[in-house]
Design an enzyme around this catalytic site. Structure first.
Site, short mmCIF file in Angstrom:
data_model
loop_
_atom_site.label_atom_id
_atom_site.label_comp_id
_atom_site.label_asym_id
_atom_site.label_seq_id
_atom_site.Cartn_x
_atom_site.Cartn_y
_atom_site.Cartn_z
N ASN A 208 44.90 -18.77 29.80
CA ASN A 208 45.21 -18.05 28.55
C ASN A 208 45.72 -19.04 27.52
O ASN A 208 45.80 -20.23 27.77
CB ASN A 208 46.23 -16.94 28.83
CG ASN A 208 47.49 -17.51 29.46
OD1 ASN A 208 48.21 -18.29 28.84
ND2 ASN A 208 47.75 -17.15 30.70
N ALA A 273 56.65 -17.80 30.94
CA ALA A 273 55.29 -18.26 31.26
C ALA A 273 54.32 -17.09 31.20
O ALA A 273 54.72 -15.93 31.29
CB ALA A 273 55.27 -18.88 32.65
N LYS A 287 30.92 -28.24 41.82
CA LYS A 287 30.56 -27.51 40.60
C LYS A 287 29.41 -26.53 40.90
O LYS A 287 28.39 -26.92 41.47
CB LYS A 287 30.14 -28.52 39.53
CG LYS A 287 29.88 -27.90 38.19
CD LYS A 287 29.45 -28.96 37.19
CE LYS A 287 28.94 -28.30 35.94
NZ LYS A 287 28.15 -29.18 35.12
N PRO A 304 50.37 -12.88 43.24
CA PRO A 304 51.71 -12.30 43.44
C PRO A 304 52.43 -12.13 42.10
O PRO A 304 52.19 -12.89 41.16
CB PRO A 304 52.42 -13.33 44.32
CG PRO A 304 51.64 -14.59 44.16
CD PRO A 304 50.23 -14.21 43.83
N ASP A 305 53.28 -11.13 42.01
CA ASP A 305 54.10 -10.93 40.81
C ASP A 305 55.41 -11.70 41.03
O ASP A 305 56.26 -11.29 41.83
CB ASP A 305 54.36 -9.43 40.62
CG ASP A 305 55.07 -9.15 39.30
OD1 ASP A 305 55.95 -9.95 38.91
OD2 ASP A 305 54.74 -8.13 38.66
N PHE A 323 59.53 -11.64 30.02
CA PHE A 323 58.86 -11.37 28.75
C PHE A 323 57.79 -10.31 29.02
O PHE A 323 57.32 -10.18 30.15
CB PHE A 323 58.18 -12.64 28.21
CG PHE A 323 59.08 -13.48 27.36
CD1 PHE A 323 60.14 -14.16 27.91
CD2 PHE A 323 58.87 -13.57 25.99
CE1 PHE A 323 60.99 -14.93 27.13
CE2 PHE A 323 59.69 -14.35 25.18
CZ PHE A 323 60.76 -15.02 25.75
N LYS A 337 58.12 -2.64 32.91
CA LYS A 337 58.25 -3.96 33.55
C LYS A 337 59.71 -4.29 33.84
O LYS A 337 60.03 -4.88 34.86
CB LYS A 337 57.61 -5.05 32.67
CG LYS A 337 56.09 -4.97 32.68
CD LYS A 337 55.42 -5.95 31.73
CE LYS A 337 53.92 -5.69 31.71
NZ LYS A 337 53.19 -6.44 30.69
O1 PMT Z 1 53.70 -20.18 25.21
P1 PMT Z 1 53.57 -19.66 23.79
O2 PMT Z 1 52.28 -20.09 23.15
O3 PMT Z 1 54.78 -19.95 22.96
O4 PMT Z 1 53.45 -18.06 23.88
C1 PMT Z 1 54.55 -17.29 24.24
C2 PMT Z 1 54.16 -16.11 25.17
C3 PMT Z 1 53.28 -15.14 24.42
C4 PMT Z 1 53.41 -16.63 26.41
C5 PMT Z 1 55.52 -15.44 25.59
O5 PMT Z 1 56.18 -14.99 24.45
C6 PMT Z 1 55.29 -14.28 26.55
O6 PMT Z 1 55.10 -13.14 26.17
N1 PMT Z 1 55.29 -14.57 27.88
C7 PMT Z 1 54.95 -13.60 28.93
C8 PMT Z 1 53.46 -13.57 29.14
C9 PMT Z 1 53.07 -12.61 30.25
O7 PMT Z 1 52.57 -13.02 31.27
O8 PMT Z 1 53.43 -11.34 30.04
P2 PMT Z 1 53.17 -10.13 31.07
O9 PMT Z 1 53.56 -8.92 30.29
O10 PMT Z 1 51.81 -10.21 31.63
O11 PMT Z 1 54.21 -10.41 32.25
C10 PMT Z 1 55.51 -9.82 32.28
C11 PMT Z 1 56.49 -10.79 32.93
O12 PMT Z 1 56.14 -11.01 34.29
C12 PMT Z 1 56.56 -12.15 32.29
O13 PMT Z 1 57.90 -12.58 32.31
C13 PMT Z 1 55.69 -13.02 33.20
O14 PMT Z 1 56.14 -14.39 33.21
C14 PMT Z 1 55.88 -12.38 34.54
N2 PMT Z 1 54.72 -12.42 35.46
C15 PMT Z 1 53.49 -12.06 35.06
C16 PMT Z 1 52.44 -12.10 35.98
C17 PMT Z 1 52.69 -12.50 37.29
N3 PMT Z 1 51.73 -12.57 38.19
N4 PMT Z 1 53.93 -12.85 37.66
C18 PMT Z 1 54.94 -12.80 36.77
O15 PMT Z 1 56.08 -13.12 37.11
#
Ligand code: PMT
Length: 399
Positions: A208, A273, A287, A304-305, A323, A337
């Site tokens: 992404n 992240a 490839k 995994p989350d 986030f 979340k």
């Molecule tokens: O890096 P930049 O260019 O500055 O951009 C910032 C950002 C948009 C990446 C940041 O502001 C942001 O929103 N980060 C969260 C991105 C994300 O994965 O969001 P989500 O809604 O899909 O996930 C919710 C939370 O679970 C997040 O804290 C994420 O880190 C976490 N997660 C997500 C998926 C996963 N498999 N495991 C996780 O722990």
């Protein structure tokens, strides 16, 4: 500034005469000022001038017999509340970036743990040279603060960037640094940043647009406020800040392993992240080739989350912040979340809004906790980071 000690390094440039005014302004505010001059600086201004203004002996020679300091460069390095170099030539920036310590000033600044501020002053071509700009990036990533330079007519007759900032402005920056709260001192903070990659074969992956800017802003703000920051970063496109511990990962599973291993020992975990939610069921070691016009069907399985797993292991007193990157129903999805991942706070950003989300320097966020919701205006990512840290301290005080 009563009771504060400022160490002022003066290097060899015409702007050295303006540094006399810096000393004068600092003295008027009650600070103790120690001046270290390079040999070249003494060609522009006499040490006697700085001695008269600071009421302290000026140090110019590493091997001079110390008058009152035991090991002078170490003593001055320790005494500084803020270490300032003004003017800072291209030469001193290069030495600092590379850890060169070959005179009193470069040796002392290498030995200091104080907040450090540089006020560059040089010819425009030297300032814009990739070597100088690279040195500056290195210094900034280590937390060195920079003021100026300004544009205008330079002593060499050129017109452009390179003029040292005015003494008043430099003194204001020093005051800011002196009063940056050290309210995260002694706290261990884990920050995640960047976008993970899920490889299909050695040359193709799913990822992404995360640049790491948001996570890095939080990591640097927490570091500047005294925290021991562990940064776990996937792929990013900007300068990585220097922190206590820096771990680089590739995939969401790698991020999971690193975060789970470290989180138990952390007071605060902030997950900015953007991990990929899915990975390819099969990863190919070579490839992939085209198959004579046939469609390719690839199966993906859920990753995994990480935040949820950290939430399940949350220990008493620990603060977990996540986030939520949303494109619709911002607060509704973010609240889900918050609960599902057992977070104390979630930073919801609508990534479709201009100036928000991925790969921009600003963000628009709503901070959501169990009992509160705070919608913030457009802020720089650093400003948002500072606000998130302020709210985390409030949450810690309530625990
Ligand atoms: O890096 P930049 O260019 O500055 O951009 C910032 C950002 C948009 C990446 C940041 O502001 C942001 O929103 N980060 C969260 C991105 C994300 O994965 O969001 P989500 O809604 O899909 O996930 C919710 C939370 O679970 C997040 O804290 C994420 O880190 C976490 N997660 C997500 C998926 C996963 N498999 N495991 C996780 O722990």
């Amino acid at each position: 500034m009563q009771g504060k000690t400022i160490v002022l390094g003066v290097t060899g440039g015409i702007a050295a005469y303006k540094s006399v005014e810096i000393v004068s302004r600092l003295k008027k505010k009650g600070a103790k000022v120690h001046v270290i001059m390079t040999k070249h600086a003494t060609e522009f201004v006499s040490p006697m001038t700085f001695e008269t203004m600071s009421h302290e002996p000026v140090v110019t020679d590493l091997f001079a017999r110390p008058e009152k300091w035991e090991v002078e460069h170490v003593a001055l390095a320790k005494a500084a509340d803020v270490f300032v170099i003004a003017p800072a030539t291209a030469n001193i920036l290069a030495k600092m970036a590379n850890g060169i310590a070959d005179d009193m000033l470069s040796t002392t600044v290498l030995a200091t743990k104080a907040n450090t501020l540089v006020a560059p002053a040089m010819n425009t071509a030297m300032w814009t040279h990739p070597a100088t700009q690279n040195n500056l990036r290195i210094l900034k990533s280590r937390g060195v603060h920079v003021v100026g330079p300004e544009g205008g007519l330079l002593a060499c007759g050129d017109n452009g960037a390179g003029r040292m900032s005015e003494p008043e402005c430099i003194v204001q920056e020093i005051e800011k640094l002196l009063y940056t709260p050290q309210d995260f001192k002694g706290l261990k903070v884990l920050v995640t940043a960047g976008g993970t990659r899920e490889y299909l074969d050695p040359v193709r992956y799913l990822s992404n647009e995360s640049s790491g800017k948001m996570g890095f802003a939080i990591a640097s703000a927490a570091r500047d406020r005294g925290a021991d920051v562990t940064l776990v970063r996937a792929f990013t496109s900007v300068e990585v800040p220097q922190v206590y511990e820096d771990i680089h990962v590739v995939s969401t599973c790698d991020l999971y392993d690193a975060v789970i291993q470290k989180a138990a020992n952390m007071d605060i975990v902030i997950q900015a992240a953007a991990p990929a939610d899915y990975r390819f069921e099969q990863q190919f070691s070579q490839k992939l080739k085209k198959n004579a016009g046939e469609a390719m069907v690839l199966k993906m399985i859920e990753n995994p989350d990480i935040a949820k797993a950290v939430g399940e292991r949350k220990h008493p007193g620990q603060i977990l912040v996540g986030f939520a990157a949303e494109t619709e129903k911002l607060t509704e999805h973010a609240k889900e979340k918050l609960h599902k991942k057992n977070l104390d706070m979630i930073v919801a950003n609508d990534v479709t809004q201009p100036g928000a989300g991925f790969n921009v320097d600003t963000n628009i966020a709503t901070l959501i906790t169990e009992n509160d919701m705070e919608t913030l205006p457009l802020l720089s990512k650093r400003e948002l980071a500072e606000t998130i840290l302020d709210r985390i301290l409030q949450l810690r005080n309530k625990k």
